[in-house]
Design an enzyme around this catalytic site. Sequence first.
Site, PDB file in Angstrom:
ATOM      1  N   ASP A 151       0.823  -1.210   0.000  1.00  0.00           N
ATOM      2  CA  ASP A 151       0.000   0.000   0.000  1.00  0.00           C
ATOM      3  C   ASP A 151       0.865   1.272   0.000  1.00  0.00           C
ATOM      4  O   ASP A 151       2.096   1.186  -0.043  1.00  0.00           O
ATOM      5  CB  ASP A 151      -0.905  -0.078   1.242  1.00  0.00           C
ATOM      6  N   ASP A 206     -10.146   3.397  -2.959  1.00  0.00           N
ATOM      7  CA  ASP A 206     -10.946   2.221  -2.577  1.00  0.00           C
ATOM      8  C   ASP A 206     -12.319   2.189  -3.236  1.00  0.00           C
ATOM      9  O   ASP A 206     -12.949   3.212  -3.457  1.00  0.00           O
ATOM     10  CB  ASP A 206     -11.133   2.200  -1.060  1.00  0.00           C
TER      11      ASP A 206
HETATM   12  C1  GAL Z   1      -6.112   1.264   1.527  1.00  0.00           C
HETATM   13  C2  GAL Z   1      -6.269   0.227   0.434  1.00  0.00           C
HETATM   14  C3  GAL Z   1      -7.352  -0.739   0.870  1.00  0.00           C
HETATM   15  C4  GAL Z   1      -6.953  -1.378   2.186  1.00  0.00           C
HETATM   16  C5  GAL Z   1      -6.679  -0.319   3.230  1.00  0.00           C
HETATM   17  C6  GAL Z   1      -6.108  -0.895   4.517  1.00  0.00           C
HETATM   18  O1  GAL Z   1      -5.125   2.154   1.179  1.00  0.00           O
HETATM   19  O2  GAL Z   1      -6.597   0.852  -0.765  1.00  0.00           O
HETATM   20  O3  GAL Z   1      -7.593  -1.700  -0.131  1.00  0.00           O
HETATM   21  O4  GAL Z   1      -5.817  -2.177   1.973  1.00  0.00           O
HETATM   22  O5  GAL Z   1      -5.758   0.642   2.740  1.00  0.00           O
HETATM   23  O6  GAL Z   1      -5.829   0.056   5.478  1.00  0.00           O
END
Ligand code: GAL
Length: 405
Positions: A151, A206
């Site tokens: 991430d 997301d």
């Molecule tokens: C976001 C990501 C999500 C999930 C989340 C966890 O940045 O896009 O899919 O992994 O973090 O904190």
Amino acid sequence: MRLTHIALVAALTVSASVNAQKFEGLALTPTMGWNSWNTFACDIDENLVRETADLFVKLGLKDAGYEYVVIDDCWMEMERDPQTMKLVADHKKFPSGIKALADYIHKKGLKFGIYNCAGTKTCAGYPGTRGYEFLDARQYAEWGVDFLKYDWCDHSTQDARASYSIMRDAIYAAGRPMVFNICEWGDAQSWEWGGNVGHSWRVSGDIARCWDCQENYGGWAKLGLWPIIRLRGDIRKYHGPDHWNDFDMLEVGNGMSPAEDRTHFVMWSMLASPLILGNDIRKMSKETLELITNKEVIAVDQDKLGVMGFCFLNDKGFEVWVKPLDNNEWAVAFVNMTEQKRTLNYDWNRYVKDSLTNRELKCGETTYKLRDLLAKKDAGDTSKALVREVESHDVVVFRLSPVKK
Ligand code: GAL
């Protein structure tokens, strides 16, 4: 002395360039699996993951092609081990440890995935990997990790390409093949450089569980199905075997209508996105199970040509999406974008050209047999117009196979 020095430098240069690569061939078709985040966020533990793996086998998900069981954010303790600086799994959530969990999943013939972040902290505030890339990659290799979602929170002024490349090199140096899923949300156009770095890259922030909404959270937003699809209509050329545009984990079974769920699953397949389930598979309906294990739709996603579909026509409220398939076949999907049930009346006799592959669909010259993939039934051929009632936000999708004369 000087010569030895030159030889040493040369050897180091060679080994550095050898290490600057990803493990090739791990995602020749889009990755399929399950990830904990969309439904469970931080509320995860080893029982959930084990039960999910058991059900992969019992419910036929494994047989349909789903392979990777992935834990997302929040699997760690808040701090690294102060002596070794290694990551530590949360003792309460994962009392048996990550290695035992990976072993359990492997015994089922499945693969195990984990999450971390290129920044200093993960999005939920756990220790990120920045500065510890090689240590963490070795740790994952020891545990038996097969997939890493990486991430982009808390990255400050880090350069995305450099940060993801370091982790790629660290994985390679650790010696265990892992699918590397780049999750920098498309902010640094990861499709432009991701092909040499990872096996897939998220194209957006997301996903939200809705048809056409945007949910705002201060500095960032979640996007519904169509806003995500529309955001990146122009990145088809970056997409293909071992390097996929990732439209995010699925929200099928998470509260949209059955019609919207069908369209979601069909569209992700038309886009040849990774198919990573995001629902609670312990509690899903029969209808959801039937949809996500529909092998004929999945075959569109997994087609070995690996071409992302495109919207060919917007016709009286229907979007017509086409995807060239291997063997001179095509997939064609009709989505009712309106709020009412509508009658689709489609004359196949049109000229479709895919400018990316130069493939042409000329139903006037060649007749194609039609297979209705959701109904799992043959549906005549392209010599007659297609007439169908389609509910609001619903989809019909066909595989077209040329009729041999
Ligand atoms: C976001 C990501 C999500 C999930 C989340 C966890 O940045 O896009 O899919 O992994 O973090 O904190």
